[in-house]
Design an enzyme around this catalytic site. Structure first.
Site, mmCIF file in Angstrom:
data_model
loop_
_atom_site.group_PDB
_atom_site.id
_atom_site.type_symbol
_atom_site.label_atom_id
_atom_site.label_comp_id
_atom_site.label_asym_id
_atom_site.label_seq_id
_atom_site.Cartn_x
_atom_site.Cartn_y
_atom_site.Cartn_z
ATOM 1 N N SER A 16 -9.684 -26.951 -98.834
ATOM 2 C CA SER A 16 -8.253 -27.023 -99.132
ATOM 3 C C SER A 16 -7.468 -27.202 -97.838
ATOM 4 O O SER A 16 -7.984 -26.962 -96.739
ATOM 5 C CB SER A 16 -7.777 -25.768 -99.870
ATOM 6 O OG SER A 16 -7.872 -24.628 -99.020
ATOM 7 N N GLY A 17 -6.224 -27.626 -98.001
ATOM 8 C CA GLY A 17 -5.341 -27.776 -96.851
ATOM 9 C C GLY A 17 -4.008 -27.119 -97.134
ATOM 10 O O GLY A 17 -3.657 -26.858 -98.295
ATOM 11 N N ARG A 18 -3.264 -26.844 -96.074
ATOM 12 C CA ARG A 18 -1.963 -26.223 -96.245
ATOM 13 C C ARG A 18 -1.052 -26.657 -95.105
ATOM 14 O O ARG A 18 -1.530 -27.031 -94.025
ATOM 15 C CB ARG A 18 -2.091 -24.697 -96.278
ATOM 16 C CG ARG A 18 -2.725 -24.116 -95.036
ATOM 17 C CD ARG A 18 -3.520 -22.854 -95.305
ATOM 18 N NE ARG A 18 -4.616 -23.068 -96.221
ATOM 19 C CZ ARG A 18 -5.818 -23.537 -95.873
ATOM 20 N NH1 ARG A 18 -6.063 -23.854 -94.624
ATOM 21 N NH2 ARG A 18 -6.750 -23.685 -96.765
ATOM 22 N N ASP A 247 -10.258 -26.072 -86.139
ATOM 23 C CA ASP A 247 -9.616 -24.916 -86.773
ATOM 24 C C ASP A 247 -10.171 -23.586 -86.277
ATOM 25 O O ASP A 247 -9.444 -22.589 -86.202
ATOM 26 C CB ASP A 247 -9.682 -25.010 -88.302
ATOM 27 C CG ASP A 247 -11.083 -25.192 -88.862
ATOM 28 O OD1 ASP A 247 -12.065 -25.160 -88.090
ATOM 29 O OD2 ASP A 247 -11.203 -25.395 -90.081
ATOM 30 N N THR A 248 -11.444 -23.560 -85.901
ATOM 31 C CA THR A 248 -12.003 -22.327 -85.352
ATOM 32 C C THR A 248 -11.272 -21.911 -84.079
ATOM 33 O O THR A 248 -10.932 -20.739 -83.894
ATOM 34 C CB THR A 248 -13.502 -22.502 -85.044
ATOM 35 O OG1 THR A 248 -14.196 -22.822 -86.254
ATOM 36 C CG2 THR A 248 -14.093 -21.242 -84.435
ATOM 37 N N THR A 270 -14.849 -20.327 -95.513
ATOM 38 C CA THR A 270 -15.990 -21.074 -96.057
ATOM 39 C C THR A 270 -17.184 -20.945 -95.124
ATOM 40 O O THR A 270 -18.320 -20.752 -95.547
ATOM 41 C CB THR A 270 -15.614 -22.556 -96.237
ATOM 42 O OG1 THR A 270 -14.516 -22.642 -97.152
ATOM 43 C CG2 THR A 270 -16.780 -23.345 -96.789
#
Length: 499
Positions: A16-18, A247-248, A270
């Site tokens: 998913s994205g936001r 993202d990490t 995830t």
């Protein structure tokens, strides 16, 4: 209240994205700044299977980013800058005119099957690790490119530029082609010690080295939202900032650790990424034997970390239960896990059998059957098995990391969406026998915002950014319980998962 700065963070995960707005506000009572975060758009990110390959629907993701920009301005936020972070390793190829050469492959695509073993034989595992610093994972960019080379992909013959996923999306929005440092280090083609692309290895493998640009570092403004996008979305120009685009690394930037003491973190979603922040990479034979990665971080740091399969396993089980008509929420699944018998059966979360989608419940049962353990049958038993196994795996990785770094960590900072699973947080504290501190949930997006604020001159450095996080978001503490029972369970877990 007067806003000191407003930024827009795009945070795209593997499912998913936001899009979130960050508003930097003065706190007149304390004299300290605070960061207010507002989610304005959320969307699914689902791969597409086409003729035997798995792809990302990259143009759909671009459209979701455009939708978020339009919403931001319609709702009166008017951000000054934006940044994009995503999962690592995946990429798109552009031709000489800047056109995209097909949909990017998904990191779980089957094209890389057997490539890790082939490259290890061809190049040597020691050289691959010393010059790349990463765990030997099938999805690493080097494996994807070599698989394409072996398949005689015409894309490599006509490609002019390789853009990793966040840089590709930024290119669509700005017209600027860049390569951000933290993402570059996920390719296994960037030499962590020499701080440059490993062109000699690329040449040996037949991977065109001219596809790769010199990396820029987080906190760099590299462009603006293009005029045509501004006109299309009725938006004002925004500065495009290279954040920790992996993202990490954005999530680690948002860990509210205090001072200069070394700290251990777990980015939980995830995937689970357990690691610590260092000034220099550790690419020793010992680190290779223990299967740790060295990834570039923000603020000139390196992250020594281990990839662990994470909540992907539970997500896949939930998808199967949904298909069977149960429609249980994650919260309801956790309640059933809470009531299930503890320490009944374990899995090794990183066993290759749990890597692929579909059939996860059957593979968990098969693993327990093959290891002569009670086979979990109910939702609660299966979920408990997964969560306890993850917690014990975290203990295993934390112990190994202390050996490598010769450091002792007083506890573990957990950030990311997985910390909403409070049972997992408590089980982790129990398993490691130390305190666990959780928060913030939207760590990747917040870390993304922090580097934008650094670029805008509102935060001086990484430490000041972390102090802003500590002042802005609640942190929850979990104390360890039932230590002796967990020590016994850990011995049983180790016997199943000897590495």
């Amino acid at each position: 209240m007067t806003k000191l700065a407003t930024v827009l963070a795009f945070d795209l995960g593997a499912s998913s994205g936001r899009a979130l707005i960050g508003e930097l506000l003065p706190d007149e009572a304390s004299g300290r700044k605070q960061l207010k975060v507002t989610e304005i758009h959320r969307f699914p990110n689902e791969p597409i299977a086409v003729r035997g390959h798995l792809h990302w629907d990259i143009l759909r993701l671009l459209q979701e980013l455009k939708t978020a920009i339009r919403k931001a301005f319609q709702e009166g936020f008017a951000p000054q800058a934006f940044g994009i972070d995503t999962w690592g390793v995946d990429f798109g190829l552009l031709d000489a005119s800047g056109e995209l050469l097909g949909n990017p492959y998904h990191y779980r695509d089957s094209q890389t099957e057997g490539i890790v073993e082939e490259l290890s034989e061809l190049i040597g595992k020691d050289r691959l690790y010393e010059q790349g610093g990463l765990q030997f994972m099938p999805f690493n960019t080097i494996n994807q490119l070599y698989a394409m080379k072996k398949a005689n992909s015409p894309k490599l013959d006509v490609a002019s530029t390789l853009l990793l996923t966040p840089d590709l999306l930024a290119y669509f929005l700005t017209g600027e082609k860049v390569c951000e440092f933290t993402m570059a280090t996920t390719t296994q083609l960037y030499h962590p010690k020499e701080q440059q692309w490993n062109t000699a290895l690329m040449d040996q493998l037949g991977i065109p080295s001219q596809l790769f640009m010199e990396p820029i570092h987080p906190g760099t403004i590299f462009g603006t939202l293009s005029p045509d996008i501004c006109a299309e979305l009725d938006a004002s120009p925004m500065a495009a900032v290279a954040v920790g685009t992996h993202d990490t690394e954005s999530a680690v930037a948002a860990v509210p650790a205090k001072g200069d003491l070394p700290f251990a973190y777990l980015v939980c979603g995830t995937w689970s990424l357990l690691g610590t922040e260092l000034e220099h990479p550790i690419v020793t034979p010992e680190a290779q034997a223990l299967d740790f990665s060295n990834e570039g971080g923000v603020g000139g740091t390196y992250q020594l970390l281990k990839n662990i399969m994470g909540l992907w396993i539970l997500q896949e089980c939930k998808r199967e239960w949904d298909e069977q008509g149960s429609k249980l929420s994650f919260a309801e699944i956790v309640v059933q896990a809470q009531s299930a018998e503890p320490f009944r059966s374990f899995i090794h979360p990183d066993d290759p059998s749990f890597y692929a989608p579909s059939g996860m419940i059957g593979r968990i049962k098969a693993y327990c059957r093959q290891t002569s353990q009670p086979v979990p049958e109910s939702v609660g038993e299966i979920a408990r098995c997964i969560l306890e196994s993850l917690a014990l795996r975290y203990r295993h990785a934390l112990t190994q990391m202390e050996e490598l770094t010769e450091q002792s960590f007083s506890g573990l900072h957990m950030v990311g969406g997985g910390i909403q699973n409070k049972l997992l947080c408590q089980l982790t504290a129990n398993a490691i026998g130390r305190f666990v501190w959780t928060g913030p949930v939207e760590a990747s997006a917040i870390g993304n915002m922090l580097m934008q604020l650094v670029a805008l001159g509102e935060c001086a450095n990484l430490q000041e950014s972390r102090e802003l996080v500590a002042a802005s978001f609640p942190i929850e503490e979990y104390a360890p319980e039932h230590s002796e029972a967990w020590n016994i369970a850990y011995k049983a877990f180790e016997s199943l998962t000897m590495e």
